[in-house]
Design a protein around this motif. Structure first.
Motif, mmCIF file in Angstrom:
data_model
loop_
_atom_site.group_PDB
_atom_site.id
_atom_site.type_symbol
_atom_site.label_atom_id
_atom_site.label_comp_id
_atom_site.label_asym_id
_atom_site.label_seq_id
_atom_site.Cartn_x
_atom_site.Cartn_y
_atom_site.Cartn_z
ATOM 1 N N TYR A 15 0.603 -1.556 0.069
ATOM 2 C CA TYR A 15 0.109 0.121 -0.133
ATOM 3 C C TYR A 15 0.955 0.811 -0.099
ATOM 4 C CZ TYR A 15 -3.912 -3.157 1.207
ATOM 5 O OH TYR A 15 -4.793 -4.155 0.830
ATOM 6 N N LYS A 16 1.735 1.232 0.011
ATOM 7 C CA LYS A 16 2.714 2.474 0.045
ATOM 8 C C LYS A 16 2.056 2.852 1.492
ATOM 9 C CE LYS A 16 4.407 1.680 -4.394
ATOM 10 N NZ LYS A 16 3.754 0.020 -4.861
ATOM 11 N N ASN A 17 2.249 3.246 2.573
ATOM 12 C CA ASN A 17 1.560 4.141 3.345
ATOM 13 C C ASN A 17 0.960 3.369 4.165
ATOM 14 O OD1 ASN A 17 -0.454 5.337 4.768
ATOM 15 N ND2 ASN A 17 -0.325 6.749 3.250
ATOM 16 N N PHE A 18 1.956 4.069 5.560
ATOM 17 C CA PHE A 18 1.991 3.038 7.162
ATOM 18 C C PHE A 18 0.350 3.156 7.888
ATOM 19 C CE2 PHE A 18 6.426 3.147 6.888
ATOM 20 C CZ PHE A 18 6.874 2.205 7.390
ATOM 21 N N THR A 19 -0.349 4.411 7.447
ATOM 22 C CA THR A 19 -1.982 4.487 7.896
ATOM 23 C C THR A 19 -2.868 3.741 7.636
ATOM 24 O OG1 THR A 19 -0.981 7.128 8.084
ATOM 25 C CG2 THR A 19 -3.871 5.959 8.028
ATOM 26 N N LEU A 20 -2.071 2.894 6.223
ATOM 27 C CA LEU A 20 -2.975 2.362 5.128
ATOM 28 C C LEU A 20 -2.990 1.104 5.193
ATOM 29 C CD1 LEU A 20 -5.468 1.696 3.515
ATOM 30 C CD2 LEU A 20 -3.591 2.319 1.377
ATOM 31 N N ALA A 21 -1.920 0.271 5.547
ATOM 32 C CA ALA A 21 -1.666 -0.544 6.156
ATOM 33 C C ALA A 21 -1.697 -0.552 6.957
ATOM 34 C CB ALA A 21 -0.078 -0.800 5.852
ATOM 35 N N ALA A 22 -2.133 -0.381 8.282
ATOM 36 C CA ALA A 22 -2.358 -0.709 9.673
ATOM 37 C C ALA A 22 -3.684 -0.717 9.693
ATOM 38 C CB ALA A 22 -2.026 1.299 10.965
ATOM 39 N N GLU A 23 -4.427 -0.132 8.732
ATOM 40 C CA GLU A 23 -6.122 -0.244 8.618
ATOM 41 C C GLU A 23 -6.373 -1.709 8.478
ATOM 42 O OE1 GLU A 23 -7.605 2.859 6.508
ATOM 43 O OE2 GLU A 23 -7.110 4.807 7.797
ATOM 44 N N LYS A 24 -5.724 -2.298 6.681
ATOM 45 C CA LYS A 24 -5.595 -3.398 6.274
ATOM 46 C C LYS A 24 -5.127 -4.700 7.140
ATOM 47 C CE LYS A 24 -7.374 -1.571 2.408
ATOM 48 N NZ LYS A 24 -8.447 -1.785 1.893
ATOM 49 N N CYS A 25 -4.186 -3.735 7.992
ATOM 50 C CA CYS A 25 -4.193 -5.522 9.376
ATOM 51 C C CYS A 25 -4.227 -5.036 10.799
ATOM 52 C CB CYS A 25 -2.428 -4.627 9.156
ATOM 53 S SG CYS A 25 -1.264 -5.542 8.149
ATOM 54 N N ASP A 49 12.319 3.095 2.235
ATOM 55 C CA ASP A 49 12.711 4.890 2.378
ATOM 56 C C ASP A 49 11.715 5.651 2.797
ATOM 57 O OD1 ASP A 49 13.801 7.280 2.064
ATOM 58 O OD2 ASP A 49 14.504 7.213 -0.189
ATOM 59 N N ARG A 50 11.463 6.440 3.802
ATOM 60 C CA ARG A 50 9.951 7.044 4.660
ATOM 61 C C ARG A 50 10.611 8.729 4.082
ATOM 62 N NH1 ARG A 50 11.956 3.147 7.899
ATOM 63 N NH2 ARG A 50 10.475 2.230 9.042
ATOM 64 N N SER A 51 11.751 8.787 3.290
ATOM 65 C CA SER A 51 12.073 10.231 2.715
ATOM 66 C C SER A 51 11.148 10.741 1.192
ATOM 67 C CB SER A 51 13.302 10.657 2.586
ATOM 68 O OG SER A 51 13.977 9.935 1.113
ATOM 69 N N LYS A 52 10.236 9.325 0.838
ATOM 70 C CA LYS A 52 9.889 9.401 -0.611
ATOM 71 C C LYS A 52 8.754 9.049 -0.248
ATOM 72 C CE LYS A 52 13.972 7.732 -3.140
ATOM 73 N NZ LYS A 52 14.188 6.635 -4.334
ATOM 74 N N LYS A 53 7.446 10.360 -1.644
ATOM 75 C CA LYS A 53 6.182 10.137 -1.171
ATOM 76 C C LYS A 53 5.675 9.247 -2.327
ATOM 77 C CE LYS A 53 5.736 12.021 2.650
ATOM 78 N NZ LYS A 53 5.275 11.376 3.974
ATOM 79 N N PRO A 54 5.322 8.155 -2.929
ATOM 80 C CA PRO A 54 4.835 7.387 -1.753
ATOM 81 C C PRO A 54 5.762 6.903 -1.252
ATOM 82 C CG PRO A 54 4.110 6.381 -3.610
ATOM 83 C CD PRO A 54 4.869 8.320 -4.105
ATOM 84 N N ILE A 55 6.199 6.025 0.202
ATOM 85 C CA ILE A 55 7.264 5.288 0.886
ATOM 86 C C ILE A 55 7.871 4.308 -0.722
ATOM 87 C CG2 ILE A 55 7.932 3.826 2.237
ATOM 88 C CD1 ILE A 55 5.692 5.298 4.242
ATOM 89 N N GLN A 56 9.212 4.185 -0.489
ATOM 90 C CA GLN A 56 9.389 3.148 -1.444
ATOM 91 C C GLN A 56 10.301 1.949 -0.912
ATOM 92 O OE1 GLN A 56 8.738 3.145 -5.147
ATOM 93 N NE2 GLN A 56 6.997 4.770 -4.600
#
Length: 313
Positions: A15-25, A49-56
């Motif tokens: 999902y390249k996103n911590f918030t969305l991944a947390a919701e799915k889990c 690499d958290r400096s990139k949007k979306p996360i890579q």
């Protein structure tokens, strides 16, 4: 590190996103972030690499994700082995079905299956072939029913049946008086088609690729349903092709407009497909046996020519 932590890593990678991944889990975002941080600290590397949007993913992160998929799959396989040994057929099972199969095949087998295997929670989604392949490979579907062959390296196919094409020809058409038709009788420019994204449409385009004329009609329409195509054909706006099972519920009046193809009849191959990881194989086998039991006898044609469900390049 734990299996759960690896599942969190896979979710963020997808999902390249911590918030969305947390919701799915089904966990909070701080919990998921903390567990991933623990893995990174343990291995002394950065997975993301958290400096990139979306996360890579980092280079080493991509290698870890590839291995994590294998580990999580093998952990799930242990559960399957235990359930199979106990003779237990149950749990959640996510099944995708292409739209041109759903209305005919699903009513034929669903009631039988849920009565025979009441402990299986069958979650069914109607999806096009491209989306089915994507979801099978990312683990969001356990199996699917689709037109094959797909020639996907990571997907297995078990043929369920061969379904011939039928021509629906209105009374004012020049081919109406023929008892059987040939592919050469078809003019692609007068065939009413399903909209783009349907593999049955691609099959017709492949079947009639050499039958286009220079005379264009003064309208272009692509529909999402066979019912609309039948009504337009009845208005004299063209002909259409239908999968055989879809013709069984037509009115007696409309059945008079159906024409078989001469042998070998053009047909589509419909298969049960699933990832080669073969998770939940006991449910897949039960599903295959149930469908085979109800389809047997419904389609009796043998001499068929399989038309590719993929668009010609």
């Amino acid at each position: 590190m734990t299996i759960t932590q690896l599942q969190y890593v896979l979710a963020v990678a997808e999902y390249k996103n911590f918030t969305l991944a947390a919701e799915k889990c089904f966990v909070t975002q701080p919990t998921l972030s903390m567990q991933i941080q623990k893995i990174e600290d343990e291995l002394d590397i950065l997975i993301f690499d958290r400096s990139k949007k979306p996360i890579q993913l980092t280079d080493i992160g991509q290698k870890i994700v590839n291995q994590a998929k294998n580990i999580v799959n093998e952990a799930d396989r242990i559960k399957d082995i235990v359930q199979h040994q106990k003779g237990f057929i149950g749990g959640e099972f996510r099944l995708g079905i292409i739209p041109t199969v759903t209305p005919t095949l699903l009513p034929m087998f669903l009631n039988n299956f849920i009565k025979k295997y009441p402990k299986v929670k069958l979650i069914i989604e109607e999806l096009n072939t491209d989306e089915i392949i994507k979801r099978l490979l990312n683990g969001h579907l356990d199996a699917a029913i689709a037109a094959t062959p797909l020639n996907e390296d990571k997907i297995k196919e078990i043929v369920l049946y061969f379904e011939p094409f039928m021509a629906y020809i209105p009374e004012n058409h020049s081919n109406f008086k023929k008892t059987e038709i040939e592919v050469n009788d078809l003019n692609l420019d007068e065939i009413l088609l399903l909209q783009d994204g349907h593999c049955f449409r691609d099959g017709i385009l492949n079947l009639c690729k050499n039958n286009a004329s220079q005379d264009k009609t003064n309208f272009q329409l692509e529909s999402g349903s066979f019912e609309t195509l039948i009504k337009l054909a009845d208005e004299g706006l063209g002909i259409t092709l239908l999968p055989f099972l879809h013709t069984l519920d037509l009115s007696e009046k409309n059945k008079l407009k159906l024409r078989h193809f001469k042998e070998p009849k053009p047909a589509r191959e419909v298969s049960l497909i699933y990832p080669k990881t073969e998770l939940k194989i006991h449910i897949i086998d039960a599903l295959r046996a149930t469908i085979a039991g109800v389809v047997k006898g419904a389609i009796v044609f043998q001499n068929v020519q399989i038309i590719s469900p993929k668009p010609n390049k």
